[in-house]
Design a protein around this motif. Structure first.
Motif, PDB file in Angstrom:
ATOM      1  N   PHE A   1     -20.382 -18.581  37.000  1.00 24.55           N
ATOM      2  CA  PHE A   1     -19.097 -18.486  36.321  1.00 24.55           C
ATOM      3  C   PHE A   1     -18.828 -17.048  35.871  1.00 24.55           C
ATOM      4  O   PHE A   1     -17.718 -16.555  35.983  1.00 24.55           O
ATOM      5  CB  PHE A   1     -19.071 -19.441  35.120  1.00 24.55           C
ATOM      6  N   LYS A   2     -19.874 -16.377  35.372  1.00 26.73           N
ATOM      7  CA  LYS A   2     -19.714 -15.010  34.877  1.00 26.73           C
ATOM      8  C   LYS A   2     -21.049 -14.292  34.901  1.00 26.73           C
ATOM      9  O   LYS A   2     -22.076 -14.890  34.597  1.00 26.73           O
ATOM     10  CB  LYS A   2     -19.162 -15.048  33.444  1.00 26.73           C
ATOM     11  N   VAL A   3     -21.043 -13.020  35.280  1.00 26.97           N
ATOM     12  CA  VAL A   3     -22.233 -12.173  35.226  1.00 26.97           C
ATOM     13  C   VAL A   3     -22.016 -11.213  34.059  1.00 26.97           C
ATOM     14  O   VAL A   3     -21.038 -10.462  34.030  1.00 26.97           O
ATOM     15  CB  VAL A   3     -22.445 -11.395  36.539  1.00 26.97           C
ATOM     16  N   GLU A   4     -22.915 -11.256  33.083  1.00 23.42           N
ATOM     17  CA  GLU A   4     -22.748 -10.496  31.841  1.00 23.42           C
ATOM     18  C   GLU A   4     -23.457  -9.145  31.841  1.00 23.42           C
ATOM     19  O   GLU A   4     -23.292  -8.383  30.890  1.00 23.42           O
ATOM     20  CB  GLU A   4     -23.278 -11.326  30.660  1.00 23.42           C
ATOM     21  N   VAL A   5     -24.285  -8.851  32.858  1.00 25.36           N
ATOM     22  CA  VAL A   5     -25.083  -7.620  32.852  1.00 25.36           C
ATOM     23  C   VAL A   5     -24.902  -6.852  34.158  1.00 25.36           C
ATOM     24  O   VAL A   5     -24.390  -7.383  35.139  1.00 25.36           O
ATOM     25  CB  VAL A   5     -26.581  -7.933  32.649  1.00 25.36           C
ATOM     26  N   LYS A   6     -25.365  -5.596  34.130  1.00 24.81           N
ATOM     27  CA  LYS A   6     -25.376  -4.745  35.317  1.00 24.81           C
ATOM     28  C   LYS A   6     -26.771  -4.156  35.456  1.00 24.81           C
ATOM     29  O   LYS A   6     -27.500  -4.028  34.463  1.00 24.81           O
ATOM     30  CB  LYS A   6     -24.354  -3.618  35.193  1.00 24.81           C
ATOM     31  N   ALA A   7     -27.144  -3.766  36.664  1.00 26.52           N
ATOM     32  CA  ALA A   7     -28.431  -3.113  36.887  1.00 26.52           C
ATOM     33  C   ALA A   7     -28.515  -1.864  36.017  1.00 26.52           C
ATOM     34  O   ALA A   7     -27.547  -1.117  35.886  1.00 26.52           O
ATOM     35  CB  ALA A   7     -28.600  -2.763  38.360  1.00 26.52           C
ATOM     36  N   GLY A   8     -29.659  -1.681  35.388  1.00 29.91           N
ATOM     37  CA  GLY A   8     -29.883  -0.534  34.520  1.00 29.91           C
ATOM     38  C   GLY A   8     -29.563  -0.794  33.059  1.00 29.91           C
ATOM     39  O   GLY A   8     -29.874   0.017  32.200  1.00 29.91           O
ATOM     40  N   GLN A   9     -28.958  -1.944  32.770  1.00 29.88           N
ATOM     41  CA  GLN A   9     -28.569  -2.273  31.401  1.00 29.88           C
ATOM     42  C   GLN A   9     -29.769  -2.760  30.602  1.00 29.88           C
ATOM     43  O   GLN A   9     -30.559  -3.572  31.072  1.00 29.88           O
ATOM     44  CB  GLN A   9     -27.486  -3.350  31.427  1.00 29.88           C
ATOM     45  N   ALA A  10     -29.903  -2.273  29.379  1.00 27.19           N
ATOM     46  CA  ALA A  10     -30.954  -2.742  28.472  1.00 27.19           C
ATOM     47  C   ALA A  10     -30.498  -4.057  27.840  1.00 27.19           C
ATOM     48  O   ALA A  10     -29.328  -4.213  27.494  1.00 27.19           O
ATOM     49  CB  ALA A  10     -31.235  -1.716  27.397  1.00 27.19           C
ATOM     50  N   VAL A  11     -31.420  -5.022  27.750  1.00 29.72           N
ATOM     51  CA  VAL A  11     -31.117  -6.312  27.122  1.00 29.72           C
ATOM     52  C   VAL A  11     -32.217  -6.665  26.135  1.00 29.72           C
ATOM     53  O   VAL A  11     -33.340  -6.193  26.242  1.00 29.72           O
ATOM     54  CB  VAL A  11     -30.968  -7.449  28.166  1.00 29.72           C
ATOM     55  N   LYS A  12     -31.858  -7.479  25.184  1.00 34.32           N
ATOM     56  CA  LYS A  12     -32.818  -8.003  24.210  1.00 34.32           C
ATOM     57  C   LYS A  12     -33.074  -9.473  24.546  1.00 34.32           C
ATOM     58  O   LYS A  12     -32.238 -10.137  25.162  1.00 34.32           O
ATOM     59  CB  LYS A  12     -32.250  -7.902  22.796  1.00 34.32           C
ATOM     60  N   ALA A  13     -34.210  -9.994  24.133  1.00 35.72           N
ATOM     61  CA  ALA A  13     -34.528 -11.405  24.337  1.00 35.72           C
ATOM     62  C   ALA A  13     -33.403 -12.253  23.766  1.00 35.72           C
ATOM     63  O   ALA A  13     -32.966 -12.041  22.641  1.00 35.72           O
ATOM     64  CB  ALA A  13     -35.850 -11.751  23.663  1.00 35.72           C
ATOM     65  N   GLY A  14     -32.892 -13.182  24.566  1.00 37.36           N
ATOM     66  CA  GLY A  14     -31.825 -14.065  24.120  1.00 37.36           C
ATOM     67  C   GLY A  14     -30.430 -13.605  24.510  1.00 37.36           C
ATOM     68  O   GLY A  14     -29.478 -14.364  24.367  1.00 37.36           O
ATOM     69  N   ASP A  15     -30.294 -12.353  25.001  1.00 33.13           N
ATOM     70  CA  ASP A  15     -28.984 -11.899  25.477  1.00 33.13           C
ATOM     71  C   ASP A  15     -28.602 -12.676  26.731  1.00 33.13           C
ATOM     72  O   ASP A  15     -29.441 -12.944  27.597  1.00 33.13           O
ATOM     73  CB  ASP A  15     -29.010 -10.400  25.826  1.00 33.13           C
ATOM     74  N   THR A  16     -27.325 -13.007  26.859  1.00 30.25           N
ATOM     75  CA  THR A  16     -26.846 -13.739  28.035  1.00 30.25           C
ATOM     76  C   THR A  16     -26.838 -12.812  29.240  1.00 30.25           C
ATOM     77  O   THR A  16     -26.302 -11.703  29.186  1.00 30.25           O
ATOM     78  CB  THR A  16     -25.439 -14.299  27.798  1.00 30.25           C
TER      79      THR A  16
END
Length: 116
Positions: free
Chosen positions: A59-74
């Motif tokens: 339905f939706k992609v919330e991230v891009k390659a190279g993006q930093a994420v935290k545990a629990g981020d969609t």
């Protein structure tokens, strides 16, 4: 027949369950499970795979390659059985690859993204 009242997100639903066999318990209805995570250092992507826990459509992609994420981020939102199911990052890290796009059909266990 058994009558139950089930409350989901503050909305009450009256449900009738028909029992086929008097000695058997009624079948349970379960909600989608949390996303499965596989760890593999042999792939070309990141060491941690973020995988689909249900079959559905992206339905939706919330991230891009190279993006930093935290545990629990969609990371990705799947649509399955008319429900939006967020797939979240299992740990802090950086997205290495996004292996899916909006509109793609996915099966249980398909890799949606990889991260380190």
């Amino acid at each position: 027949m058994k009558n139950y009242t089930i409350t989901v997100n503050g909305t009450a639903y009256d449900v009738v369950v028909e029992e086929k066999d008097a000695g058997a318990a009624p079948a349970a209805v379960s909600a989608p499970k949390a996303p499965a995570v596989q760890t593999s250092a042999q792939s070309s992507g990141g060491a941690v795979k973020v995988t689909a826990s249900v079959p559905g459509k992206v339905f939706k992609v919330e991230v891009k390659a190279g993006q930093a994420v935290k545990a629990g981020d969609t990371v990705v939102i799947l649509e399955s059985m008319k429900m939006e199911i967020p797939v979240v990052a299992p740990q802090d890290g950086t997205i290495v690859t996004v292996d899916t796009a909006v509109g793609d059909s996915v099966e249980n266990g398909d890799t949606l993204a990889s991260m380190n």
